[in-house]
Design an enzyme around this catalytic site. Structure first.
Site, PDB file in Angstrom:
ATOM      1  N   PHE A 152      -8.968  29.110   7.367  1.00 19.87           N
ATOM      2  CA  PHE A 152      -9.647  29.666   6.201  1.00 19.87           C
ATOM      3  C   PHE A 152      -7.936  30.228   5.604  1.00 19.87           C
ATOM      4  O   PHE A 152      -7.095  30.389   6.526  1.00 19.87           O
ATOM      5  CB  PHE A 152     -10.096  30.871   7.428  1.00 19.87           C
ATOM      6  CG  PHE A 152     -10.826  32.058   5.844  1.00 19.87           C
ATOM      7  CD1 PHE A 152     -11.781  31.646   5.308  1.00 19.87           C
ATOM      8  CD2 PHE A 152      -9.579  33.247   5.335  1.00 19.87           C
ATOM      9  CE1 PHE A 152     -11.624  32.130   4.010  1.00 19.87           C
ATOM     10  CE2 PHE A 152      -9.964  34.449   4.986  1.00 19.87           C
ATOM     11  CZ  PHE A 152     -11.110  34.103   4.076  1.00 19.87           C
ATOM     12  N   ASP A 157       0.196  30.270   8.694  1.00 19.81           N
ATOM     13  CA  ASP A 157      -0.217  31.406   7.981  1.00 19.81           C
ATOM     14  C   ASP A 157      -0.863  32.275   9.534  1.00 19.81           C
ATOM     15  O   ASP A 157      -1.624  31.801  10.035  1.00 19.81           O
ATOM     16  CB  ASP A 157      -1.575  30.597   7.306  1.00 19.81           C
ATOM     17  CG  ASP A 157      -2.300  31.732   6.770  1.00 19.81           C
ATOM     18  OD1 ASP A 157      -2.845  32.865   7.363  1.00 19.81           O
ATOM     19  OD2 ASP A 157      -3.954  31.667   6.252  1.00 19.81           O
ATOM     20  N   LYS A 185      -2.719  41.073   7.251  1.00 22.55           N
ATOM     21  CA  LYS A 185      -3.588  42.144   7.261  1.00 22.55           C
ATOM     22  C   LYS A 185      -3.209  43.140   8.499  1.00 22.55           C
ATOM     23  O   LYS A 185      -3.930  44.307   7.982  1.00 22.55           O
ATOM     24  CB  LYS A 185      -4.590  40.991   8.823  1.00 22.55           C
ATOM     25  CG  LYS A 185      -5.922  40.690   7.843  1.00 22.55           C
ATOM     26  CD  LYS A 185      -6.761  39.741   8.897  1.00 22.55           C
ATOM     27  CE  LYS A 185      -7.659  39.489   8.011  1.00 22.55           C
ATOM     28  NZ  LYS A 185      -7.324  38.155   7.539  1.00 22.55           N
TER      29      LYS A 185
HETATM   30  C1  LIG Z   1      -7.854  36.999   5.814  1.00 24.20           C
HETATM   31  C2  LIG Z   1      -7.129  36.139   6.502  1.00 24.20           C
HETATM   32  C3  LIG Z   1      -6.782  35.648   4.648  1.00 24.20           C
HETATM   33  C4  LIG Z   1      -6.933  36.601   3.299  1.00 24.20           C
HETATM   34  O1  LIG Z   1      -6.383  37.850   3.569  1.00 24.20           O
HETATM   35  P1  LIG Z   1      -6.682  37.819   1.963  1.00 24.20           P
HETATM   36  O2  LIG Z   1      -5.873  39.548   3.119  1.00 24.20           O
HETATM   37  O3  LIG Z   1      -8.456  38.516   2.533  1.00 24.20           O
HETATM   38  O4  LIG Z   1      -7.256  37.742   1.037  1.00 24.20           O
HETATM   39  C5  LIG Z   1      -5.614  34.272   5.034  1.00 24.20           C
HETATM   40  N1  LIG Z   1      -5.445  33.606   6.204  1.00 24.20           N
HETATM   41  C6  LIG Z   1      -6.483  33.921   7.001  1.00 24.20           C
HETATM   42  C7  LIG Z   1      -5.171  33.281   9.050  1.00 24.20           C
HETATM   43  C8  LIG Z   1      -6.726  35.046   7.641  1.00 24.20           C
HETATM   44  O5  LIG Z   1      -7.355  35.589   8.851  1.00 24.20           O
END
Ligand SMILES: *Cc1c(COP(=O)(O)O)cnc(C)c1O
Length: 411
Positions: free
Chosen positions: A151, A236, A265
């Protein structure tokens, strides 16, 4: 036609279907992307949230791994309110006070020798990383490889990078330049690399995909492939970064040095701010005008990030996450109805033994515990990294009671 996502909105909003919308919210003109919320929270402190009726909930999800220092942490609240009265925004035409120090801290935590771009969300940090990869590699090498189950966000490019075809289908055709390979399969990754590829993007623990940690050897293998084929290794760390896994960054559980790291986050403890860090020689591919975002790194958000990072460093918050994570994991593994627990630090998935995770998550919400069903059979727990031993015990007790009741219904 309903989209594939609309078919199971409870995976992310376990409680939504169970109860009606809170009074006053039924007819609000808000797009139906999230499913109807069942509860309105009005206050939070540490691991606890309070709803409009005054009921208190033990929050084991932290707004999806965001409020790592707990709700309304006093140091962050103080920094934000002070900054709100001093200066909120100027645009990136000018320098402001906190962006430099925050960038320095992040660079130090990542081992030094890099530069930072500030944005406002995880998806935007990943957009920056993938634009940087294209600019760095040059025309013709625009492809980014990612894994199935990953994701990376919901913007068009980060959705395309996200390895979940069901999420693509309603929005097809996806932008060009994204390729997916099986998770934990180095040979498949190698076979997907050709002269059009510039980067590999990977989560050290697949978060939204079900909390699946990457083996250190897998990450080391990706590093080796990236070196051999002259590709960028993009980590990521939007969910795993900043102490969540018991290290500052998830990749630090393995012996690898990424070229690019994204985070978001936890960075502002709830105030929206994200960052894309890259080694200086990679970041040098960007020139003035190549990339920008109006709000990025503004004084309010960087004040929040500065305060958050100060608390995290002063109190060794990654160490606390390690301690509380071991305690919580051990206690959960003892519960009947739990078949296994996976993850690292305080990013955990509890695999249930023959129970329906969305149903259990809904029951837990009624019992005053917030988790989410990260798969149809697993709960995700991502509590505040400052959760106390007593709160871990209370969480485990409540989960045990709800699991026992669900087992009694199934038996
Ligand atoms: C939550 C998340 C995203 C997206 O972040 P947003 O602030 O919702 O755009 C991207 N990569 C990972 C691994 C995530 O957990």
């Amino acid at each position: 036609m309903q989209s594939a996502n609309a078919a199971n909105p409870h995976l992310h909003q376990p409680h939504a279907a169970a109860m009606g919308a809170p009074a006053g919210m039924e007819h609000c003109p808000i797009m139906p992307t999230y499913g109807p919320p069942s509860i309105m929270f009005v206050e939070g402190s540490g691991c606890w949230l309070t709803d409009r009726e005054g009921k208190r909930y033990l929050d084991l999800l932290s707004g999806l791994a965001v409020t790592s220092l707990g709700h309304s942490h006093p140091a962050v609240a103080e920094a934000v309110s002070r900054q709100a009265q001093r200066l909120v925004h100027t645009s990136n035409l000018y320098a402001t006070e906190h962006a430099g120090p925050v960038a320095q801290t992040l660079d130090r935590l990542l081992g030094g020798g890099g530069q930072v771009f500030f944005a406002n969300s995880g998806a935007e940090a990943n957009e920056c990383a993938m634009k940087l990869a294209r600019k760095w590699a040059g025309h013709g090498r625009h492809v980014v490889v990612s894994t199935y189950g990953s994701f990376h966000g919901r913007t068009m490019a980060t959705l395309a990078a996200t390895g979940q075809p069901a999420k693509h289908e309603p929005f097809a055709p996806m932008p060009d330049g994204y390729r997916h390979v099986a998770w934990a399969d180095l040979a498949h990754l190698e076979s997907a690399i050709d002269e059009t590829v510039s980067a590999v993007i990977i989560e050290p623990i697949q978060g939204e995909g079900g909390v699946h940690p990457a083996d250190p050897e897998y990450l080391a293998g990706i590093r080796r492939l990236c070196d051999e084929r002259n590709l960028l290794m993009i980590l990521d760390e939007v969910q795993t970064g900043l102490g969540r896994t018991g290290e500052w960054f998830g990749f630090q559980h393995a012996d690898v040095a990424p070229d690019v790291v994204t985070m978001a986050k936890a960075l502002g403890n709830g105030v929206p701010i994200s960052a894309c860090w890259a080694k200086a020689e990679v970041a040098a591919a960007f020139q003035p005008g190549d990339h920008a975002t109006t709000f990025g790194g503004n004084p309010l958000c960087t004040a929040a990030a500065r305060a958050t990072l100060e608390v995290m460093e002063d109190e060794d918050v990654p160490g606390k996450a390690r301690h509380a994570g071991a305690l919580l994991r051990g206690a959960l593994e003892e519960l009947r109805g739990v078949s296994s627990v996976r993850g690292a630090g305080l990013l955990l998935a509890v695999e249930l033994d023959g129970l329906d995770a969305p149903k259990v998550a809904g029951d837990l919400l009624s019992a005053g515990v917030i988790v989410n069903a990260v798969t149809p059979t697993a709960l995700r727990l991502a509590p505040s990294l400052l959760i106390s031993d007593d709160e871990v015990a209370e969480a485990t007790r409540r989960i045990g009671v709800t699991l026992a009741a669900n087992r009694a219904e199934v038996d």
